[in-house]
Design an enzyme around this catalytic site. Sequence first.
Site, mmCIF file in Angstrom:
data_model
loop_
_atom_site.group_PDB
_atom_site.id
_atom_site.type_symbol
_atom_site.label_atom_id
_atom_site.label_comp_id
_atom_site.label_asym_id
_atom_site.label_seq_id
_atom_site.Cartn_x
_atom_site.Cartn_y
_atom_site.Cartn_z
ATOM 1 N N GLY A 50 0.815 -1.210 0.000
ATOM 2 C CA GLY A 50 0.000 0.000 0.000
ATOM 3 C C GLY A 50 0.846 1.256 0.000
ATOM 4 O O GLY A 50 0.320 2.360 0.031
ATOM 5 N N CYS A 51 2.150 1.087 -0.007
ATOM 6 C CA CYS A 51 3.083 2.214 -0.081
ATOM 7 C C CYS A 51 3.691 2.223 -1.483
ATOM 8 O O CYS A 51 4.014 1.168 -2.022
ATOM 9 C CB CYS A 51 4.207 2.062 0.941
ATOM 10 S SG CYS A 51 3.666 2.047 2.647
ATOM 11 N N GLN A 52 3.861 3.408 -2.044
ATOM 12 C CA GLN A 52 4.530 3.496 -3.342
ATOM 13 C C GLN A 52 6.011 3.183 -3.203
ATOM 14 O O GLN A 52 6.623 2.635 -4.102
ATOM 15 C CB GLN A 52 4.343 4.883 -3.944
ATOM 16 C CG GLN A 52 2.978 5.088 -4.540
ATOM 17 C CD GLN A 52 2.888 6.396 -5.297
ATOM 18 O OE1 GLN A 52 3.635 7.341 -5.035
ATOM 19 N NE2 GLN A 52 1.970 6.461 -6.237
#
Length: 138
Positions: A50-52
């Site tokens: 969910g983190c770039q």
Amino acid sequence: MAVLPDKEKLLRNFTRCANWEEKYLYIIELGQRLAELNPQDRNPQNTIHGCQSQVWIVMRRNANGIIELQGDSDAAIVKGLMAVVFILYHQMTAQDIVHFDVRPWFEKMALAQHLTPSRSQGLEAMIRAIRAKAATLS
């Protein structure tokens, strides 16, 4: 945990910054203070989805039942935000983490409105992952 301020000092230091450029630099500095993450801990089990950016968080319970957090990211600002989260959860048990709401602290810091949507989503992903893992440990 590395030499990081406690919650109250974090808030004091943050509010003393003259502008958001200084606040971002302070957040990055906090990330630089985190202890080096062991290379073998950079694995899929510790990856935060969910983190770039690439983000790894390791949680361990010490002999006193306190959760110890370690982590790393390939993005300086994300690593700094991770340090902020670690400060907020410092010296807590797994059950404390599950029940502790970080949002009021972010509101006091006016953090959410100064992050890009992708950074906000990444921050939320880190918090969700920590709380979910804490729930399995409590």
